[in-house]
Design a protein around this motif. Structure first.
Motif, mmCIF file in Angstrom:
data_model
loop_
_atom_site.group_PDB
_atom_site.id
_atom_site.type_symbol
_atom_site.label_atom_id
_atom_site.label_comp_id
_atom_site.label_asym_id
_atom_site.label_seq_id
_atom_site.Cartn_x
_atom_site.Cartn_y
_atom_site.Cartn_z
ATOM 1 N N THR A 71 0.649 -1.338 0.305
ATOM 2 C CA THR A 71 0.018 -0.166 -0.201
ATOM 3 C C THR A 71 0.469 1.366 -0.226
ATOM 4 O OG1 THR A 71 -0.148 0.186 2.689
ATOM 5 C CG2 THR A 71 -1.670 -0.771 1.267
ATOM 6 N N LYS A 72 0.430 2.437 -0.005
ATOM 7 C CA LYS A 72 1.272 3.591 -0.396
ATOM 8 C C LYS A 72 1.425 3.866 0.932
ATOM 9 C CE LYS A 72 0.635 4.811 -4.367
ATOM 10 N NZ LYS A 72 1.804 5.616 -5.316
ATOM 11 N N GLU A 73 0.580 3.722 1.976
ATOM 12 C CA GLU A 73 1.229 3.897 3.198
ATOM 13 C C GLU A 73 2.741 2.872 4.233
ATOM 14 O OE1 GLU A 73 -1.552 3.757 2.757
ATOM 15 O OE2 GLU A 73 -2.569 5.039 2.965
ATOM 16 N N GLU A 74 2.216 2.134 2.988
ATOM 17 C CA GLU A 74 3.669 1.171 3.556
ATOM 18 C C GLU A 74 4.781 1.216 2.924
ATOM 19 O OE1 GLU A 74 1.581 -3.710 4.196
ATOM 20 O OE2 GLU A 74 1.903 -3.031 1.790
ATOM 21 N N ILE A 75 4.658 1.912 1.694
ATOM 22 C CA ILE A 75 5.356 1.959 0.788
ATOM 23 C C ILE A 75 6.501 3.829 1.334
ATOM 24 C CG2 ILE A 75 6.151 2.934 -1.353
ATOM 25 C CD1 ILE A 75 3.755 1.783 -3.026
ATOM 26 N N LEU A 76 6.054 4.177 2.004
ATOM 27 C CA LEU A 76 6.456 5.693 2.117
ATOM 28 C C LEU A 76 6.379 5.451 3.303
ATOM 29 C CD1 LEU A 76 6.441 8.383 2.552
ATOM 30 C CD2 LEU A 76 3.873 9.257 3.159
ATOM 31 N N THR A 77 6.721 4.770 4.478
ATOM 32 C CA THR A 77 6.919 3.914 5.661
ATOM 33 C C THR A 77 8.281 3.516 5.617
ATOM 34 O OG1 THR A 77 4.643 3.540 7.090
ATOM 35 C CG2 THR A 77 6.693 2.683 7.877
ATOM 36 N N LEU A 78 8.528 2.715 4.405
ATOM 37 C CA LEU A 78 9.767 1.765 4.067
ATOM 38 C C LEU A 78 10.716 2.958 3.640
ATOM 39 C CD1 LEU A 78 11.059 -0.829 4.913
ATOM 40 C CD2 LEU A 78 9.718 -1.455 2.125
ATOM 41 N N TYR A 79 10.127 3.455 3.406
ATOM 42 C CA TYR A 79 11.094 5.269 2.060
ATOM 43 C C TYR A 79 12.119 5.561 3.739
ATOM 44 C CZ TYR A 79 12.601 8.768 -0.337
ATOM 45 O OH TYR A 79 13.383 10.355 -0.499
ATOM 46 N N LEU A 80 10.931 6.087 4.527
ATOM 47 C CA LEU A 80 11.309 7.740 5.715
ATOM 48 C C LEU A 80 11.998 6.515 6.275
ATOM 49 C CD1 LEU A 80 7.821 9.140 6.467
ATOM 50 C CD2 LEU A 80 9.975 10.118 5.199
ATOM 51 N N ASN A 81 12.276 4.619 6.885
ATOM 52 C CA ASN A 81 12.912 4.045 7.255
ATOM 53 C C ASN A 81 14.163 4.511 7.024
ATOM 54 O OD1 ASN A 81 11.848 3.602 10.211
ATOM 55 N ND2 ASN A 81 9.792 3.155 8.428
ATOM 56 N N GLN A 82 14.437 4.331 5.397
ATOM 57 C CA GLN A 82 15.716 4.000 4.720
ATOM 58 C C GLN A 82 16.280 4.817 4.156
ATOM 59 O OE1 GLN A 82 17.428 1.135 3.851
ATOM 60 N NE2 GLN A 82 18.033 0.945 2.528
ATOM 61 N N VAL A 83 15.925 5.867 3.807
ATOM 62 C CA VAL A 83 16.205 6.854 3.196
ATOM 63 C C VAL A 83 17.616 7.515 4.255
ATOM 64 C CG1 VAL A 83 14.713 8.856 3.572
ATOM 65 C CG2 VAL A 83 15.846 8.897 1.405
ATOM 66 N N TYR A 84 18.124 7.608 3.649
ATOM 67 C CA TYR A 84 19.793 8.125 3.724
ATOM 68 C C TYR A 84 19.926 10.072 3.998
ATOM 69 C CZ TYR A 84 24.576 10.292 5.311
ATOM 70 O OH TYR A 84 25.967 10.416 6.067
ATOM 71 N N TYR A 85 19.752 10.554 5.182
ATOM 72 C CA TYR A 85 19.735 12.026 5.446
ATOM 73 C C TYR A 85 21.113 12.742 5.980
ATOM 74 C CZ TYR A 85 14.588 11.347 6.262
ATOM 75 O OH TYR A 85 13.252 11.165 5.494
ATOM 76 N N GLY A 86 21.873 12.519 5.781
ATOM 77 C CA GLY A 86 23.542 12.745 6.084
ATOM 78 C C GLY A 86 23.313 12.440 7.371
ATOM 79 N N ALA A 87 25.011 13.096 7.939
ATOM 80 C CA ALA A 87 25.793 12.623 9.397
ATOM 81 C C ALA A 87 26.138 11.297 9.746
ATOM 82 C CB ALA A 87 24.360 13.579 9.968
ATOM 83 N N GLY A 88 25.173 10.118 9.168
ATOM 84 C CA GLY A 88 25.618 8.874 10.064
ATOM 85 C C GLY A 88 24.071 8.589 9.968
ATOM 86 N N ALA A 89 23.096 9.673 9.718
ATOM 87 C CA ALA A 89 21.449 9.272 10.025
ATOM 88 C C ALA A 89 20.806 8.476 8.742
ATOM 89 C CB ALA A 89 20.979 10.539 10.702
#
Length: 776
Positions: free
Chosen positions: A182-200
């Motif tokens: 679902t869209k919610e599952e995709i967005l959740t996986l994305y926000l937990n996987q993507v790199y934000y810099g500074a080791g995060a």
């Protein structure tokens, strides 16, 4: 009459209009463009069909990918009471579910990356076509058209290489992912996987790294700043370029406003928001959360004790359990800072403290006052002259060899030294207020330097140094010279803790340690650490004598401030020119070593200057008292170690010690220790005292410039009364209050029976306890 331009004369007199050349070119171009488009779409369709076939089995493991991300955890260092002190992971992340993601953060992410996320099926074909045209026109330099689903596909399955083939695969994977989740599952996986810099990695880790906040505490401006990091995390990192990060944030806010995800008022307020960033982490995926000096000590210990996991820890999953108590650690840090601040006008600029229990567990460690300013850990790395805090080791050596007994009297006159340049000199001066002969009790309780020098001469510096290393566990170099008894050889606070544990444990010795066990990513125990107690390092009888003497240092000597702590025993130490001030003490179950100094930066090194009127028994002991009261109140103190039944009593004879102002054991203190000759030539050759950048030690401790030796290498001493056969006036026994030193009453909580010279026996009743007592 001529024929008109653009026409052709044909047979039969008929004419035909000529087709312009530009039209022929345009028509041919359109035809070829159509042909190439057909071929292109056919090729694209073929490649997409192949990619879809390829992608179908690939996305079958999507759930396992999610599980891997969700179960990812950093390596951590944990206190004994369960507080995380440190974390390390190559990809630091903290998995969150969709219902934990604030709506404002979701909207900020869509505004920054994919405003049509809820409308497409994995690929935004219009944006893709537009990007293709723009790429063709600009030579491949225009922005791409990756959707959030395509970005997730790239993060999970494909590389970052910018090729047509990879783009096709991303599209195929995105369409397959959209069919499975679902869209919610995709967005959740994305926000937990993507790199934000500074080791995060992942938005929860990013909120922690940049703002030290939970997701639900983020403001609109902070959410927009995090969302803006995804596209170029290294370019708009607020730690490195705050201006660029704010500019990117404002773009995201504008997109949110245009989509009506925030109101005009919220938009304007967010634009004015000034970012409040957290303290920057120490490296990619690494963060010290608290107790920084202790954490660095533990990391050093890991390298030594478990080198096999050194390179594996950064991958995450390890747990290092330690002995530290976070509550007591906070108390120790506060006490050190408070005392340094309190005595700043007297040039105290730094301090350190370490606390252990009777098994050697390090409960608290404060290596300095400001880790960001100076990372050098004085407790484990520093080596400073301990001053008179070293004397108990030499007295114990004298007792053990039978040269001296605890009920003996010893000379309290300076040694006569033959100096080849100056002739006969007296060393060390001081202690004249107590007469030429004093009891052992008075000599140690009042920290009389001349008496200590005689004891060291009797036992011999070589034997004293040997006892320091073999019995008390000092690992630093100890020069076998007379000033050793006054603390001329530099040692670390951890070494002093090891040494004083011999008195605390009635002859046994512990090894200070900080790690209890190491667990691997699977939860199995890799290493398990137990207390190391070295038995029978010192005769229990001698250890008992020393324990009594160190109690008398507190009840009537240089450390009377420590009397407020039940069962306190210890010794003060203050070095020449008050450069270092120590207190080493213990109760039944806890041992603490404190140190303060005047530290400053000089070029590329740290140096230690004199302090003004700062003594171990006046200043440093206050740190010890503050921490000990808290730990005893929290955990209790248990019973004292059992002793041998054959232990003879230590002499209770103690000459009056002035206590106002507080006495101490340094040259010039109120106990009468006068400075040694300033030009007395040094003879010590031990390794220098060390601090961060220290290159040379201060003068020998306790105002005692090391004595010169004669050309024959002998050291003379004054004639004294025979040891053990003093000619003294008659003594009387009196029961006195431990707190006041006056005659005990029925109200006094702790009393002792002591022998006094008849002329010096207390005449008054205890003023501190009873119905009419007046408290100080």
């Amino acid at each position: 009459m001529g024929v008109a331009t653009g026409t052709r004369v044909r047979s039969g007199g008929k004419t035909k209009k000529r087709i312009p050349r530009w039209w022929k070119i345009l028509r041919a171009t359109l035809i070829w463009l159509f042909i190439f488009s057909c071929l292109g779409f056919s090729y694209f369709g073929y490649r997409m069909n192949s990619a879809l076939s390829w992608a179908d089995p690939i996305v079958q493991d999507l759930d396992s990918k999610k599980a891997l991300i969700a179960n990812s955890s950093p390596s951590t260092i944990v206190s004994a009471d369960g507080k995380v002190l440190y974390r390390l992971q190559e990809e630091f992340r903290r998995y969150v579910e969709f219902d934990q993601i604030p709506k404002v953060l979701e909207n900020a992410t869509l505004a920054a990356e994919d405003k049509t996320f809820y409308e497409h099926q994995g690929v935004n074909w219009f944006a893709a076509a537009r990007a293709a045209v723009q790429n063709t026109a600009s030579g491949g330099k225009s922005p791409g058209a990756s959707t959030i689903t395509m970005q997730l596909a790239k993060r999970l399955y494909t590389s970052t290489e910018k090729t047509f083939d990879r783009k096709i695969k991303d599209m195929a994977l995105a369409m397959k992912i959209e069919k499975r989740k679902t869209k919610e599952e995709i967005l959740t996986l994305y926000l937990n996987q993507v790199y934000y810099g500074a080791g995060a990695y992942g938005v929860s880790a990013a909120a922690d790294v940049y703002f030290d906040k939970k997701l639900d505490k983020l403001t609109i401006a902070e959410a927009a700043m995090l969302a803006g990091l995804v596209q170029r995390p290294s370019k708009v990192n607020p730690f490195d370029d705050l201006e660029a990060s704010i500019k990117r944030r404002n773009y995201v806010l504008r997109e949110m406003r245009e989509s009506n995800w925030i109101t005009e008022e919220e938009y304007q307020e967010a634009l004015e928001d000034k970012p409040k960033l957290a303290k920057r982490s120490f490296g990619s995926g690494e963060r010290i959360i608290s107790a920084p000096y202790y954490v660095r000590y533990i990391l050093d210990q890991l390298d030594r004790l478990a080198p096999e996991i050194k390179d594996e820890i950064s991958k995450g999953g390890f747990k290092i359990y330690t002995t530290l108590n976070s509550e007591i650690q906070k108390v120790a840090e506060d006490e050190v800072r408070e005392i340094v601040k309190k005595y700043r006008k007297q040039k105290v600029t730094t301090g350190a403290f370490v606390l252990t229990d009777y098994e050697g567990k390090i409960i608290a460690m404060v290596g300095g006052v400001d880790y960001e300013h100076n990372q050098y850990n004085m407790i484990s790395q520093g080596r400073r002259q301990p001053g008179s805090a070293f004397k108990p080791f030499v007295y114990a050596a004298a007792f053990s060899t039978g040269i001296l007994g605890p009920r003996d009297y010893i000379p309290n006159t300076p040694l006569v030294i033959d100096d080849p340049r100056r002739g006969k000199i007296l060393w060390p001066k001081g202690g004249s207020k107590y007469g030429d002969t004093v009891s052992v009790t008075t000599a140690l309780a009042a920290s009389l330097n001349p008496a200590a020098a005689h004891v060291c001469q009797m036992v011999s510096p070589r034997v004293a140094a040997s006892y320091g290393k073999d019995v008390f566990g000092i690992r630093s170099e100890l020069d076998p010279v007379l000033p050793l008894v006054l603390g001329s050889s530099a040692v670390s606070p951890l070494e002093m803790a090891r040494g004083y544990s011999v008195f605390m444990l009635q002859g046994d010795r512990f090894e200070p340690y900080g790690i209890t066990r190491i667990e691997g990513p699977s939860g199995g125990i890799i290493r398990d650490f137990k207390p190391t107690i070295r038995k029978n390092q010192l005769d229990p009888t001698v250890a008992g004598w020393m324990d009594d003497l160190l109690r008398k240092v507190v009840t009537g000597g240089t450390a009377t401030i420590a009397r407020s702590v039940p069962n306190a025993r210890g010794k003060t130490g203050t070095t020449s020119e008050n450069r270092d001030a120590w207190f080493c003490g213990y109760t039944n179950n806890y041992l603490g070593i404190g140190w303060v100094a005047n530290e400053r930066r000089s070029g590329d090194r740290w140096v230690y200057d004199p302090m003004t009127g700062v003594f171990g028994g006046k200043v440093t002991v206050q740190i010890w008292v503050g921490v000990m009261k808290k730990v005893v109140d929290k955990f209790g103190d248990g019973e004292a170690r059992p002793r041998s039944n054959s232990l003879p009593p230590v002499s209770d004879v103690i000459e009056p010690v002035p206590v106002d102002p507080p006495v101490d054991d340094v040259a010039g203190a109120t106990n009468g220790n006068d400075p040694a000759p300033a030009d007395a030539p040094p003879t010590t050759t031990s390794a220098p005292a060390t601090g961060p950048g220290t290159t040379a030690p201060p003068a020998a401790g306790d105002g005692a410039t090391p004595p010169a030796t004669s050309s024959q290498g002998t050291i003379k001493r004054d004639p004294v009364k025979p040891i053990g056969d003093p000619k003294v006036e008659a003594t009387v026994e009196q029961e006195i209050c431990v707190d006041s030193g006056q005659q005990a009453t029925i109200y006094c909580p702790e009393t002792v029976t002591r022998k006094f010279k008849k002329s010096q026996a207390p005449k008054g009743k205890c003023p501190l306890h009873g119905p009419n007592a007046h408290r100080h």
